[in-house]
Design a protein around this motif. Structure first.
Motif, PDB file in Angstrom:
ATOM      1  N   LYS A  46     -75.169  12.183 -55.544  1.00  0.00           N
ATOM      2  CA  LYS A  46     -76.250  12.281 -56.865  1.00  0.00           C
ATOM      3  C   LYS A  46     -76.543  12.571 -56.726  1.00  0.00           C
ATOM      4  N   ILE A  47     -77.243  13.955 -57.346  1.00  0.00           N
ATOM      5  CA  ILE A  47     -78.373  15.149 -57.504  1.00  0.00           C
ATOM      6  C   ILE A  47     -79.459  14.783 -58.311  1.00  0.00           C
ATOM      7  N   ALA A  48     -80.891  14.266 -57.929  1.00  0.00           N
ATOM      8  CA  ALA A  48     -81.990  14.766 -59.707  1.00  0.00           C
ATOM      9  C   ALA A  48     -82.092  15.663 -59.696  1.00  0.00           C
ATOM     10  N   PHE A  49     -82.233  17.265 -60.186  1.00  0.00           N
ATOM     11  CA  PHE A  49     -83.079  17.840 -59.625  1.00  0.00           C
ATOM     12  C   PHE A  49     -83.873  18.247 -60.813  1.00  0.00           C
ATOM     13  N   ASN A  50     -85.652  18.710 -60.156  1.00  0.00           N
ATOM     14  CA  ASN A  50     -86.356  18.315 -60.722  1.00  0.00           C
ATOM     15  C   ASN A  50     -87.591  20.186 -60.626  1.00  0.00           C
ATOM     16  N   PRO A  51     -86.449  21.079 -61.285  1.00  0.00           N
ATOM     17  CA  PRO A  51     -87.110  22.653 -60.723  1.00  0.00           C
ATOM     18  C   PRO A  51     -88.144  22.756 -61.610  1.00  0.00           C
ATOM     19  N   GLU A  52     -88.924  23.586 -61.169  1.00  0.00           N
ATOM     20  CA  GLU A  52     -90.225  24.224 -61.524  1.00  0.00           C
ATOM     21  C   GLU A  52     -89.912  26.115 -62.138  1.00  0.00           C
ATOM     22  N   LEU A  53     -89.100  26.337 -60.919  1.00  0.00           N
ATOM     23  CA  LEU A  53     -89.030  27.979 -61.515  1.00  0.00           C
ATOM     24  C   LEU A  53     -87.603  28.205 -61.658  1.00  0.00           C
ATOM     25  N   ALA A  54     -87.698  29.126 -63.215  1.00  0.00           N
ATOM     26  CA  ALA A  54     -86.250  29.932 -63.297  1.00  0.00           C
ATOM     27  C   ALA A  54     -85.739  31.133 -61.990  1.00  0.00           C
ATOM     28  N   GLY A  55     -83.814  30.683 -61.364  1.00  0.00           N
ATOM     29  CA  GLY A  55     -83.677  30.901 -59.922  1.00  0.00           C
ATOM     30  C   GLY A  55     -83.396  29.879 -59.127  1.00  0.00           C
ATOM     31  N   GLU A  56     -84.638  28.603 -59.187  1.00  0.00           N
ATOM     32  CA  GLU A  56     -84.182  27.707 -57.908  1.00  0.00           C
ATOM     33  C   GLU A  56     -82.788  26.883 -58.356  1.00  0.00           C
ATOM     34  N   GLN A  57     -81.745  26.624 -57.118  1.00  0.00           N
ATOM     35  CA  GLN A  57     -81.293  26.168 -57.224  1.00  0.00           C
ATOM     36  C   GLN A  57     -81.029  24.767 -56.036  1.00  0.00           C
ATOM     37  N   SER A  58     -79.977  23.766 -56.122  1.00  0.00           N
ATOM     38  CA  SER A  58     -79.759  22.408 -55.420  1.00  0.00           C
ATOM     39  C   SER A  58     -78.441  22.477 -55.803  1.00  0.00           C
ATOM     40  N   LEU A  72     -76.826  22.806 -59.051  1.00  0.00           N
ATOM     41  CA  LEU A  72     -78.095  22.814 -60.307  1.00  0.00           C
ATOM     42  C   LEU A  72     -78.334  24.509 -60.374  1.00  0.00           C
ATOM     43  N   VAL A  73     -78.755  24.656 -61.002  1.00  0.00           N
ATOM     44  CA  VAL A  73     -79.796  26.544 -61.792  1.00  0.00           C
ATOM     45  C   VAL A  73     -79.840  26.240 -63.033  1.00  0.00           C
ATOM     46  N   LYS A  74     -81.285  26.397 -62.115  1.00  0.00           N
ATOM     47  CA  LYS A  74     -82.591  26.860 -63.579  1.00  0.00           C
ATOM     48  C   LYS A  74     -82.315  27.879 -63.762  1.00  0.00           C
ATOM     49  N   ASP A  75     -81.915  28.270 -65.183  1.00  0.00           N
ATOM     50  CA  ASP A  75     -82.561  29.947 -65.453  1.00  0.00           C
ATOM     51  C   ASP A  75     -83.765  30.029 -66.666  1.00  0.00           C
ATOM     52  N   THR A  79     -80.861  24.121 -67.840  1.00  0.00           N
ATOM     53  CA  THR A  79     -80.002  24.313 -66.060  1.00  0.00           C
ATOM     54  C   THR A  79     -78.573  24.053 -66.417  1.00  0.00           C
ATOM     55  N   LYS A  80     -77.926  24.730 -65.596  1.00  0.00           N
ATOM     56  CA  LYS A  80     -76.294  25.110 -64.898  1.00  0.00           C
ATOM     57  C   LYS A  80     -76.146  24.498 -63.981  1.00  0.00           C
ATOM     58  N   VAL A  81     -74.699  23.906 -64.166  1.00  0.00           N
ATOM     59  CA  VAL A  81     -73.792  23.694 -63.407  1.00  0.00           C
ATOM     60  C   VAL A  81     -72.951  24.935 -62.530  1.00  0.00           C
ATOM     61  N   ALA A  82     -72.933  25.102 -60.942  1.00  0.00           N
ATOM     62  CA  ALA A  82     -72.224  26.536 -61.419  1.00  0.00           C
ATOM     63  C   ALA A  82     -72.320  27.198 -59.809  1.00  0.00           C
ATOM     64  N   MET A  83     -70.353  27.533 -59.665  1.00  0.00           N
ATOM     65  CA  MET A  83     -69.843  27.520 -58.728  1.00  0.00           C
ATOM     66  C   MET A  83     -70.506  28.660 -58.118  1.00  0.00           C
ATOM     67  N   PHE A  84     -70.421  29.517 -56.810  1.00  0.00           N
ATOM     68  CA  PHE A  84     -71.081  30.002 -56.458  1.00  0.00           C
ATOM     69  C   PHE A  84     -70.459  30.830 -54.862  1.00  0.00           C
ATOM     70  N   THR A  85     -70.063  32.419 -54.269  1.00  0.00           N
ATOM     71  CA  THR A  85     -69.018  32.070 -53.151  1.00  0.00           C
ATOM     72  C   THR A  85     -70.214  33.010 -52.784  1.00  0.00           C
ATOM     73  N   GLY A  86     -70.022  33.312 -51.233  1.00  0.00           N
ATOM     74  CA  GLY A  86     -70.774  35.133 -50.976  1.00  0.00           C
ATOM     75  C   GLY A  86     -70.391  34.946 -48.932  1.00  0.00           C
ATOM     76  N   GLU A  87     -71.013  35.691 -48.710  1.00  0.00           N
ATOM     77  CA  GLU A  87     -70.831  35.788 -46.668  1.00  0.00           C
ATOM     78  C   GLU A  87     -71.533  36.591 -46.291  1.00  0.00           C
ATOM     79  N   ASN A  88     -71.370  36.732 -45.062  1.00  0.00           N
ATOM     80  CA  ASN A  88     -72.937  37.132 -44.378  1.00  0.00           C
ATOM     81  C   ASN A  88     -72.440  38.814 -44.056  1.00  0.00           C
ATOM     82  N   GLN A  89     -72.918  39.392 -45.343  1.00  0.00           N
ATOM     83  CA  GLN A  89     -72.533  40.505 -45.122  1.00  0.00           C
ATOM     84  C   GLN A  89     -73.990  40.839 -45.274  1.00  0.00           C
ATOM     85  N   LYS A  90     -75.204  42.148 -43.882  1.00  0.00           N
ATOM     86  CA  LYS A  90     -76.116  42.397 -44.753  1.00  0.00           C
ATOM     87  C   LYS A  90     -76.876  43.428 -45.458  1.00  0.00           C
ATOM     88  N   CYS A  91     -75.801  44.035 -46.042  1.00  0.00           N
ATOM     89  CA  CYS A  91     -76.103  45.266 -46.563  1.00  0.00           C
ATOM     90  C   CYS A  91     -76.127  44.926 -48.158  1.00  0.00           C
TER      91      CYS A  91
END
Length: 174
Positions: A46-58, A72-75, A79-91
């Motif tokens: 359970k999360i209560a999100f209190n962002p200050e700046l656009a781009g913050e995520q929790s 939760l992402v502040k734009d 505020t939106k709930v979003a799903m992201f994926t990624g991998e350890n790419q350096k470039c």
């Protein structure tokens, strides 16, 4: 980057300035993680999100050489709930948004269900009863020294400091 005393019974993760390399979570120092507790399980928080700046995520993350998370992402305006994926790419940009939905709630429940084949499905709820899937299935991949991990985070990818934070009331593994 965390506090146990600002809200009784919760852990507060602060949106510490940590500019990621194109969203690469491998460079973020304030992830609170634990090794997978079983071959199949679910983790809910359970999360209560209190962002200050656009781009913050929790949110809730499954971390390994590849990762996925629901947050939760502040734009600029909402505020939106979003799903992201990624991998350890350096470039190249390593984290991609898969799906997002605007939310207007003080608290949100985030869940990941992991099956015995290491397939993960993220969900969210506004009432801790009716969970809705978000994004797509993700296959967990081991980390460098140990297997995949699950946990929580709060990040600020901006070039300025923030007073944003997220309070996690609980983290339940079944």
């Amino acid at each position: 980057w965390y506090s146990l005393s600002e809200k009784k019974g919760s852990i507060r993760l602060k949106a510490v300035q940590n500019v990621t390399q194109e969203g690469n979570l491998w460079t973020v120092p304030n992830l609170l993680l634990q090794k997978f507790p079983a071959p199949a399980f679910s983790a809910t928080t359970k999360i209560a999100f209190n962002p200050e700046l656009a781009g913050e995520q929790s949110g809730l993350v499954v971390m390994g050489r590849k990762w996925a998370y629901v947050a939760l992402v502040k734009d600029e305006h909402t505020t939106k709930v979003a799903m992201f994926t990624g991998e350890n790419q350096k470039c190249e940009k390593s984290t991609r948004e898969i799906e997002s939905i605007p939310v207007d709630a003080e608290s949100v429940y985030l869940r990941v269900k992991v099956d015995a084949e290491q397939l993960c499905q993220f969900e969210y709820s506004l009432d801790n009863k009716n969970f809705m899937g978000i994004g797509k299935e993700f296959r967990a991949k081991e980390g460098v020294w140990i297997g995949a991990k699950v946990g929580i985070f709060c990040i600020n990818p901006n070039m300025v400091e923030s007073n944003g934070y997220a309070d996690f009331d609980w983290f339940n593994v079944q």
